[in-house]
Design a protein around this motif. Structure first.
Motif, short mmCIF file in Angstrom:
data_model
loop_
_atom_site.label_atom_id
_atom_site.label_comp_id
_atom_site.label_asym_id
_atom_site.label_seq_id
_atom_site.Cartn_x
_atom_site.Cartn_y
_atom_site.Cartn_z
N ALA A 120 0.82 -1.21 0.00
CA ALA A 120 0.00 0.00 0.00
C ALA A 120 0.85 1.26 0.00
N SER A 121 2.03 1.20 0.61
CA SER A 121 2.91 2.37 0.68
C SER A 121 4.15 2.20 -0.18
N ALA A 122 3.99 1.44 -1.29
CA ALA A 122 5.12 1.19 -2.20
C ALA A 122 6.29 0.58 -1.43
N TYR A 123 5.94 -0.32 -0.52
CA TYR A 123 6.94 -1.04 0.29
C TYR A 123 7.85 -0.10 1.07
N GLY A 124 7.26 1.00 1.50
CA GLY A 124 7.99 1.94 2.35
C GLY A 124 8.45 3.19 1.65
N ASP A 125 8.49 3.18 0.33
CA ASP A 125 8.96 4.37 -0.40
C ASP A 125 8.02 5.56 -0.19
N ASP A 126 6.71 5.29 -0.05
CA ASP A 126 5.73 6.34 0.16
C ASP A 126 5.09 6.22 1.55
N PHE A 127 5.85 5.71 2.50
CA PHE A 127 5.31 5.33 3.80
C PHE A 127 4.60 6.48 4.51
N GLN A 128 5.29 7.59 4.70
CA GLN A 128 4.70 8.70 5.45
C GLN A 128 3.51 9.30 4.70
N GLU A 129 3.65 9.46 3.40
CA GLU A 129 2.55 10.03 2.61
C GLU A 129 1.32 9.13 2.67
N TYR A 130 1.54 7.82 2.56
CA TYR A 130 0.40 6.90 2.61
C TYR A 130 -0.32 6.97 3.95
N VAL A 131 0.44 6.90 5.04
CA VAL A 131 -0.16 6.92 6.37
C VAL A 131 -0.92 8.22 6.60
N GLU A 132 -0.40 9.33 6.10
CA GLU A 132 -1.06 10.62 6.29
C GLU A 132 -2.36 10.74 5.51
N ASN A 133 -2.47 10.01 4.40
CA ASN A 133 -3.64 10.17 3.52
C ASN A 133 -4.59 8.98 3.50
N ALA A 134 -4.20 7.86 4.08
CA ALA A 134 -5.00 6.65 3.97
C ALA A 134 -6.39 6.80 4.56
N ASN A 135 -6.51 7.49 5.70
CA ASN A 135 -7.82 7.62 6.34
C ASN A 135 -8.84 8.32 5.44
N GLU A 136 -8.36 9.15 4.55
CA GLU A 136 -9.26 9.91 3.65
C GLU A 136 -9.41 9.27 2.28
N SER A 137 -8.79 8.10 2.08
CA SER A 137 -8.83 7.52 0.73
C SER A 137 -9.37 6.09 0.68
N ILE A 138 -9.57 5.46 1.81
CA ILE A 138 -10.03 4.06 1.82
C ILE A 138 -11.55 4.01 1.97
N ALA A 139 -12.21 3.30 1.08
CA ALA A 139 -13.66 3.17 1.11
C ALA A 139 -14.06 2.10 2.12
N THR A 140 -15.02 2.44 2.98
CA THR A 140 -15.51 1.55 4.01
C THR A 140 -16.99 1.25 3.77
N ASP A 146 -20.21 7.98 11.36
CA ASP A 146 -19.19 8.76 10.66
C ASP A 146 -18.07 7.83 10.19
N GLY A 147 -17.74 7.90 8.92
CA GLY A 147 -16.69 7.05 8.35
C GLY A 147 -17.22 5.93 7.49
N ILE A 148 -18.52 5.67 7.55
CA ILE A 148 -19.13 4.68 6.66
C ILE A 148 -19.40 5.36 5.31
N ASP A 149 -18.82 4.81 4.25
CA ASP A 149 -18.94 5.43 2.92
C ASP A 149 -20.09 4.87 2.10
N ALA A 150 -20.51 3.66 2.41
CA ALA A 150 -21.62 3.05 1.66
C ALA A 150 -22.18 1.90 2.47
N VAL A 151 -23.45 1.61 2.22
CA VAL A 151 -24.14 0.48 2.83
C VAL A 151 -24.55 -0.47 1.72
N PHE A 152 -24.45 -1.75 2.00
CA PHE A 152 -24.73 -2.75 0.97
C PHE A 152 -25.73 -3.76 1.51
N VAL A 153 -26.79 -3.98 0.75
CA VAL A 153 -27.79 -4.98 1.10
C VAL A 153 -27.35 -6.33 0.55
N GLY A 154 -27.12 -7.29 1.44
CA GLY A 154 -26.81 -8.65 1.02
C GLY A 154 -28.11 -9.40 0.78
#
Length: 265
Positions: A124-144, A164-172
């Motif tokens: 997810a963080s390019a194996y550490g190359d983008d580590f800090q950037e990924y951690v700083e932005n992940a909360n705002e980019s992952i769909a829940t 708060d933080g739920i992006d979508a609801v799915f009916v099974g």
């Protein structure tokens, strides 16, 4: 390019495809067809984490903007953490029945100090190359995405959708109809009422609500029920129906050729 989380909040008629065959080629071929996302199911399949990672690579490498959503088996923060470290666009969690359970999902997806997701480098963080950037932005980019599949979940749909933080609801649909004692009765009034309750809960919380369609003939019905997005079609069903169609057509053609034509003497 908008990520999937942003699309859930800003677009309608998002289309996904269901994947249960654990092969990157299936994922790659599907991702070239213009879907917004593919849903890789690990709840009801034997797919391993390594397989999911390779399927995600195939989707990322395909032409287009398709992203990978993974359905985890349960609301398990360890499993959720490991899937997210692969670098997928988001997760779907089955059998959510209360607002507290929905909050637990959000906590598992979110890095501290607001959540409990463990911090480590990986794909997810390019194996550490983008580590800090990924951690700083992940909360705002992952769909829940959370699934409502039981009577209890239905009773708490408004509270779940409002977390708060739920992006979508799915009916099974399969599980929900089974839990209501009307399995597979897609046009049953009780099932229609259940869908309306979840869709209304989503509207009130300004959260999109989707469901799964296997039979293409059901798409119109689900659109008319005001779902905001659909997962349309499943890889195994495409194989089954496609194989049946061509085999049957061949058998009919051979049969017609073998039937002697009737002519007058």
């Amino acid at each position: 390019m908008k990520n999937l989380k942003q699309k859930f909040h800003t677009e309608t008629d998002i289309a996904g495809a269901w994947l249960s065959i654990g092969h990157p080629t299936v994922a790659e071929v599907t991702a070239t067809e213009g879907f917004d996302f593919v849903l890789v199911d690990t709840e009801h399949t034997p797919l391993t984490l390594e397989t999911v990672e390779n399927m995600s690579r195939a989707v990322d490498g395909a032409d287009g903007e398709t992203e990978t959503l993974v359905r985890v088996p349960s609301n398990d923060p360890v499993r959720i953490k490991r899937v997210l470290d692969i670098g997928v666009a988001g997760i779907m969690v089955p059998m959510i029945e209360t607002a507290d359970e929905a909050r637990e999902v959000v906590d598992a997806v979110t890095y501290p100090p607001n959540g409990i997701r463990g911090v480590a480098s990986g794909r997810a963080s390019a194996y550490g190359d983008d580590f800090q950037e990924y951690v700083e932005n992940a909360n705002e980019s992952i769909a829940t995405v959370v699934q409502i599949e039981t009577q209890t979940g239905l009773d708490n749909a408004r509270e779940i959708a409002a977390v708060d933080g739920i992006d979508a609801v799915f009916v099974g649909p399969a599980d929900l109809s089974a839990n209501l004692g009307i399995f597979g009765e897609w046009e049953n009034d009780r099932f229609d009422d259940a869908i309306e309750r979840v869709v209304t809960a989503g509207e009130d919380a300004d959260v999109p609500v989707g469901t799964f369609v296997v039979d293409p003939g059901d798409i119109e019905m689900r659109v008319e029920q005001d779902f905001d997005f659909l997962i349309v079609g499943k890889d195994t069903n495409h194989l089954s129906s496609g194989n049946e169609e061509v085999r049957q057509r061949y058998a009919e053609t051979v049969s017609q050729q073998a039937t002697p034509s009737m002519s007058e003497d």
